[in-house]
Design a protein around this motif. Structure first.
Motif, PDB file in Angstrom:
ATOM      1  N   ILE A   3      43.230  16.662  54.495  1.00 38.18           N
ATOM      2  CA  ILE A   3      43.151  16.318  55.923  1.00 38.18           C
ATOM      3  C   ILE A   3      42.128  15.210  56.135  1.00 38.18           C
ATOM      4  N   ARG A   4      40.969  15.353  55.524  1.00 43.39           N
ATOM      5  CA  ARG A   4      39.918  14.342  55.700  1.00 43.39           C
ATOM      6  C   ARG A   4      40.349  12.997  55.112  1.00 43.39           C
ATOM      7  N   GLN A   5      40.913  13.034  53.893  1.00 45.56           N
ATOM      8  CA  GLN A   5      41.313  11.788  53.242  1.00 45.56           C
ATOM      9  C   GLN A   5      42.380  11.062  54.062  1.00 45.56           C
ATOM     10  N   LYS A   6      43.395  11.797  54.495  1.00 44.31           N
ATOM     11  CA  LYS A   6      44.479  11.181  55.258  1.00 44.31           C
ATOM     12  C   LYS A   6      43.993  10.676  56.617  1.00 44.31           C
ATOM     13  N   THR A  43      39.063   8.888  64.088  1.00 43.72           N
ATOM     14  CA  THR A  43      37.872   9.734  64.145  1.00 43.72           C
ATOM     15  C   THR A  43      38.331  11.170  64.332  1.00 43.72           C
ATOM     16  N   GLN A  44      37.419  12.113  64.126  1.00 40.85           N
ATOM     17  CA  GLN A  44      37.770  13.515  64.355  1.00 40.85           C
ATOM     18  C   GLN A  44      38.150  13.745  65.817  1.00 40.85           C
ATOM     19  N   LYS A  78      35.900  21.807  61.536  1.00 41.21           N
ATOM     20  CA  LYS A  78      35.954  23.042  60.743  1.00 41.21           C
ATOM     21  C   LYS A  78      37.073  22.984  59.701  1.00 41.21           C
ATOM     22  N   TRP A  79      38.197  22.331  60.054  1.00 44.15           N
ATOM     23  CA  TRP A  79      39.274  22.182  59.064  1.00 44.15           C
ATOM     24  C   TRP A  79      38.778  21.423  57.851  1.00 44.15           C
ATOM     25  N   TYR A 116      41.297  26.932  59.255  1.00 40.67           N
ATOM     26  CA  TYR A 116      42.476  26.142  58.916  1.00 40.67           C
ATOM     27  C   TYR A 116      43.358  25.942  60.151  1.00 40.67           C
ATOM     28  N   PRO A 117      44.162  24.881  60.163  1.00 38.64           N
ATOM     29  CA  PRO A 117      45.043  24.641  61.313  1.00 38.64           C
ATOM     30  C   PRO A 117      46.020  25.790  61.512  1.00 38.64           C
TER      31      PRO A 117
END
Length: 351
Positions: free
Chosen positions: A7-10, A17-18, A34-35, A41-42
């Motif tokens: 999730i972060r990489q994509k 931004t978040q 938090k994800w 988790y989503p």
């Protein structure tokens, strides 16, 4: 990678931004945070929208990779060995368990992890028979023995046969033995090498042949040592010595690890309870343990990508411990003179 990392990489690849990603999905920015930290988790209902937003698919997002590749498996095994060297076998074992939980159906990972852990323990001061992990490792072999990959299954069954044999569980060992395939009528590796040669890929052809030579000659040497051991049990000590000499000459001719020859000399001396030959063999064996084997320096194996191996330095602590253990009476004949401890003291610096 795990879902939080993906999730972060994509998100970063998309330049969001978040806060932006949260707005697009109709959730809060702390939820996205938090994800990415794997705190939560989503919701499953968000997954389709999340994959579309990140330009990926559910298989990638949820890390649905059936197996590790051979390269990934080899890299992980190197990490295990490094962890055992620097942080101890406990750390390596927990790393292995975590990886096997992540890839529970990857049979090649299962087999190689079991082989590596058992080798690491055998080379340490701990006795593998009494090690708390021995049962876990055997369970790994049992799982691997049920693999649909014949190579994995055969290797795992061979390891289990050895264990049952050592415990004198002969019926179980024989049952597994009967499940092993007979040798095929053709040599696939030889055919593959010939094909590569005709295609002009000499590098690959040579590598296949060199792997074949190393594997088969190691098997020959092992068989010679086994015959020597049998000759000792039959009290045919002169034959045992001849077989040991043939095995040593095989090692010299085929550039195998020198230490194997000295180990054979030492085992023969132990069988004969000959202190002079035993101490002489130790004087050769211990220095050889500290020397790296460099197979790709030989013209026989120059196409192999094998690194220099220092497995002897991993074996050394266990060997020193075994020789100094006064409860192990097998070596009492060596302890009658003070020379044994003098020899061992010279190698404690390497432990």
């Amino acid at each position: 990678m795990k879902i939080n990392e993906i999730i972060r990489q994509k998100r970063l690849e998309k330049g969001y931004t978040q806060e932006q990603m949260a707005s697009f999905l109709g959730v809060s920015a702390p939820a996205v945070n938090k994800w990415e930290k794997a705190i939560s988790y989503p919701d499953i209902t968000l997954l389709p929208a999340l994959t579309r937003l990140l330009g990926t698919d559910l298989n990638t997002l949820l890390s649905f990779q059936d197996d590790m590749t051979k390269e990934e498996t080899a890299a992980f095994i190197n990490e295990l060995v490094s962890a055992a060297d620097t942080e101890g076998i406990d750390t390596a074992f927990h790393m292995a368990q975590d990886k096997l939980h992540e890839y529970p159906s990857c049979d090649i990972l299962l087999l190689n992890t079991a082989l590596t852990l058992e080798g690491l323990i055998a080379m340490s001061k701990d006795n593998v028979q009494n090690c708390q992990y021995a049962a876990n490792i055997e369970e790994m072999y049992t799982r691997a023995s049920k693999s649909c990959d014949p190579a994995v299954s055969t290797h795992a069954k061979a390891m289990l046969i050895s264990k049952h044999r050592n415990r004198k569980e002969f019926d179980t060992a024989r049952k597994l033995l009967n499940e092993l395939p007979d040798t095929t009528l053709y040599n696939k590796k030889q055919l593959e090498a010939s094909l590569c040669q005709e295609e002009g890929d000499l590098e690959q052809a040579a590598q296949i042949i060199e792997e074949k030579i190393l594997s088969e000659i190691s098997g020959v040497q092992s068989a010679l040592f086994t015959l020597a051991e049998m000759a000792v049990k039959e009290n045919c000590l002169s034959e045992a010595e001849q077989l040991t000499e043939i095995a040593k000459e095989t090692a010299r001719l085929f550039d195998l690890w020198d230490c194997n020859s000295y180990i054979a000399d030492f085992q023969l001396a132990v069988a004969r309870q000959d202190p002079d030959k035993g101490l002489s063999a130790l004087k050769n064996m211990l220095p050889a343990l500290c020397q790296e084997w460099k197979p790709n320096c030989s013209p026989l194996y120059r196409h192999l990508s094998m690194k220099e191996t220092n497995m002897g330095t991993r074996m050394l602590p266990g060997i020193l411990n075994e020789l100094e253990d006064t409860e192990n009476h097998e070596y009492d004949f060596l302890r009658k003179s003070g020379e044994l401890q003098e020899i061992l003291d010279n190698y404690h610096f390497a432990v």
